[in-house]
Design an enzyme around this catalytic site. Structure first.
Site, PDB file in Angstrom:
ATOM      1  N   HIS A   1      33.781  58.912  57.254  1.00 25.26           N
ATOM      2  CA  HIS A   1      33.828  59.110  55.791  1.00 25.26           C
ATOM      3  C   HIS A   1      35.231  58.856  55.233  1.00 25.26           C
ATOM      4  O   HIS A   1      35.591  59.422  54.197  1.00 25.26           O
ATOM      5  CB  HIS A   1      33.380  60.527  55.387  1.00 25.26           C
ATOM      6  CG  HIS A   1      32.132  60.990  56.066  1.00 25.26           C
ATOM      7  ND1 HIS A   1      30.884  60.861  55.517  1.00 25.26           N
ATOM      8  CD2 HIS A   1      31.948  61.577  57.280  1.00 25.26           C
ATOM      9  CE1 HIS A   1      29.969  61.344  56.338  1.00 25.26           C
ATOM     10  NE2 HIS A   1      30.587  61.784  57.432  1.00 25.26           N
TER      11      HIS A   1
ATOM     12  N   SER B   1      54.356  39.186  44.076  1.00 22.52           N
ATOM     13  CA  SER B   1      53.793  39.253  42.731  1.00 22.52           C
ATOM     14  C   SER B   1      54.691  38.462  41.792  1.00 22.52           C
ATOM     15  O   SER B   1      55.911  38.444  41.959  1.00 22.52           O
ATOM     16  CB  SER B   1      53.730  40.716  42.298  1.00 22.52           C
ATOM     17  OG  SER B   1      53.744  40.811  40.883  1.00 22.52           O
TER      18      SER B   1
ATOM     19  N   LYS C   1      56.621  43.853  45.267  1.00 19.60           N
ATOM     20  CA  LYS C   1      55.306  43.754  45.895  1.00 19.60           C
ATOM     21  C   LYS C   1      55.264  42.864  47.128  1.00 19.60           C
ATOM     22  O   LYS C   1      55.905  41.834  47.193  1.00 19.60           O
ATOM     23  CB  LYS C   1      54.299  43.211  44.876  1.00 19.60           C
ATOM     24  CG  LYS C   1      53.995  44.175  43.762  1.00 19.60           C
ATOM     25  CD  LYS C   1      53.019  45.236  44.190  1.00 19.60           C
ATOM     26  CE  LYS C   1      51.612  44.677  44.036  1.00 19.60           C
ATOM     27  NZ  LYS C   1      50.625  45.669  44.397  1.00 19.60           N
TER      28      LYS C   1
ATOM     29  N   GLU D   1      42.633  40.029  52.039  1.00 20.92           N
ATOM     30  CA  GLU D   1      41.742  40.176  50.878  1.00 20.92           C
ATOM     31  C   GLU D   1      40.857  38.945  50.687  1.00 20.92           C
ATOM     32  O   GLU D   1      39.680  39.045  50.356  1.00 20.92           O
ATOM     33  CB  GLU D   1      42.567  40.417  49.609  1.00 20.92           C
ATOM     34  CG  GLU D   1      43.226  41.777  49.583  1.00 20.92           C
ATOM     35  CD  GLU D   1      44.224  41.888  48.434  1.00 20.92           C
ATOM     36  OE1 GLU D   1      43.829  42.399  47.383  1.00 20.92           O
ATOM     37  OE2 GLU D   1      45.369  41.436  48.596  1.00 20.92           O
TER      38      GLU D   1
END
Ligand code: ARG
Length: 459
Positions: free
Chosen positions: A155, A276, A282, A289
């Site tokens: 979980h 970024s 970043k 992804e």
């Protein structure tokens, strides 16, 4: 005029030429188409269906066409519709009437079924190699970090400590099944459909078996209508690829989480991260992804072909031409993802200290405290309740269970003795799970060795 233009009084509208044509995407099967045609024409010559000299000239010219295509000297034509008729048209341009004998005893329906089977068989071999390389990298991570303790989750809540190696080996097992699914799928693909003709078979005495042998098939198909009208093997392959992508995607999802400041379990190499355009600080796990994202694309192809095939009456229907873009895109996508995935995980840094610190938080040894009491004779359900109270107390005091003093332990159970500290240390928790499939370091080491043996035994 079209190769099939005899009964037509008008040329096809250019819109229809465009709409009907598949050459844009089926040109990639040129090699399989030519090899299939060479085998077919040779067999026609052997069986006396066409003169042997004609078969030889066809074979020789087809080889020249193949070389010319590979040298970029051939331009395919939209109005020749697909790869099959483009190559036949070029053949006829080069050797005239002799070339017109090639299509004897054959239809594009069995031809396309042959080509796609040969094409996908080759792609499965490439995909399997790429997958094995990824698996070897997963295994070397398991090897390198076989003893690194980290929190295992259920979980997405900390559950019990496991080793990083064990976590990696979970994916190794998944990839092993993916590999075996690909090989099963290849077995079902590898049946030779030529001889099915348009749908009913053919009146010529073709030697189907010899064509199958020559083209490396395991045997021939046994129903002409099935041969030209099913694409279950395309669905099966995309389904195998969907599962493979699902596994890659879960792995990537974990890497994305683990790269976050909150987890900080791994760090992607600079060469596998992006920045970024506005936030200077970043470092984003774009590669992971994008693999996760491309999974959706492969699932989409699966849905496409499942839907195209649903309700098609036997036998061939032009709808089935839609199988190609879907399966090609799925194959291309996986071929694109696997090497990037492999290099991404090969170059990432695993932060063992943070893994261990993560394992120590969240009472991941609570089950082991309960098991300790069981060993002292307490029934498990009762010890579960006792430790539940202990956890509540630990939360109140803001300490871990193994930071309890003996007095604090005794306040919960009089059965607890000094040996508790050893019994619930992270190392004991991991190494205690020493059965086949467990996270104990010794077990993980054995599975790593078995993994190498498995990969080495692959042909
Ligand atoms: N390009 C077609 C396909 O991919 C080849 C078979 C065409 N057959 C036909 N009868 N129109 O399905």
């Amino acid at each position: 005029m079209k190769l099939w233009g005899g009964r037509f009084g008008k040329a096809t509208d250019t819109l229809v030429d465009d709409f009907n044509s598949s050459i844009r995407f089926d040109a990639r099967m040129y090699k399989q188409d030519i090899l299939g045609s060479i085998a077919h024409s040779q067999m026609l010559g052997r069986c006396g269906v066409i003169p042997k000299e004609d078969a030889d000239l066809i074979g020789k010219t087809l080889k020249e066409i193949l070389a010319d295509i590979e040298d970029g000297k051939v331009e395919f034509r939209i109005d020749a519709e697909d790869i099959h008729m483009n190559i036949e048209t070029i053949l006829i341009e080069r050797i005239g009437d002799v070339g017109k004998r090639l299509h004897t005893g054959r239809s594009r329906n069995d031809q396309v079924a042959l080509d796609i089977r040969m094409y996908l068989r080759d792609e499965i071999d490439t995909l399997s190699e790429l997958l094995k390389t990824a698996m070897r990298t997963v295994l070397s991570l398991a090897d390198k970090h076989s003893g690194a303790i980290m929190p295992g989750y259920t979980h997405l809540q900390k559950a019990q400590p496991v080793s990083f190696g064990h976590h990696m080996l979970a994916y190794f097992e998944m990839f092993k099944r993916d590999l075996s699914r690909l090989s099963d799928c290849r077995q079902r693909i590898n049946w030779m459909p030529l001889g099915a003709g348009a749908l009913a078979g053919t009146t010529y005495p073709l030697d189907r078996e010899s064509v199958a042998r020559e083209l490396g098939f395991d045997g021939i198909t046994h129903n002409s209508m099935d041969s030209v009208s099913d694409r279950d093997f395309v669905i099966e392959l995309i389904s195998c690829l969907s599962m493979l992508m699902m596994h890659l995607s879960r792995f990537c999802e974990e890497l994305i989480l683990w790269s976050s400041n909150e987890f900080s379990f791994v760090e992607m190499d600079d060469s596998y991260s992006t920045g970024s355009s506005i936030m200077p600080q970043k470092k984003n796990p774009d590669v992971a992804e994008l693999i996760r994202g491309k999974t959706g694309r492969v699932y989409g192809s699966l849905m496409t072909i499942l839907t195209v095939m649903k309700s098609l009456p036997l036998a061939y229907n032009k709808d089935m031409q839609e199988d190609k873009e879907a399966v090609f895109d799925a194959v291309d996508t996986v071929k694109l993802c696997l090497p990037v995935f492999t290099n991404m995980i090969a170059t990432m840094t695993v932060k063992e200290d943070n893994l261990l610190a993560g394992a120590k938080g969240g009472f991941t040894n609570a089950t082991d405290v309960a098991d300790y009491l069981v060993k002292k004779g307490v029934p498990f359900r009762e010890s579960h309740a006792v430790v539940g109270k202990m956890v509540a107390l630990a939360i109140e005091k803001g300490k871990a269970l193994d930071e309890f003093t003996m007095d604090e332990f005794h306040a919960c159970s009089s059965l607890i003795e000094e040996d508790i500290y050893e019994a619930i240390s992270m190392q004991t928790c991991v190494d205690g799970r020493d059965l086949i499939g467990g996270t104990a370091t010794a077990r993980v080491r054995k599975e790593v060795e078995a993994g190498y043996a498995f990969l080495d035994a692959q042909k």
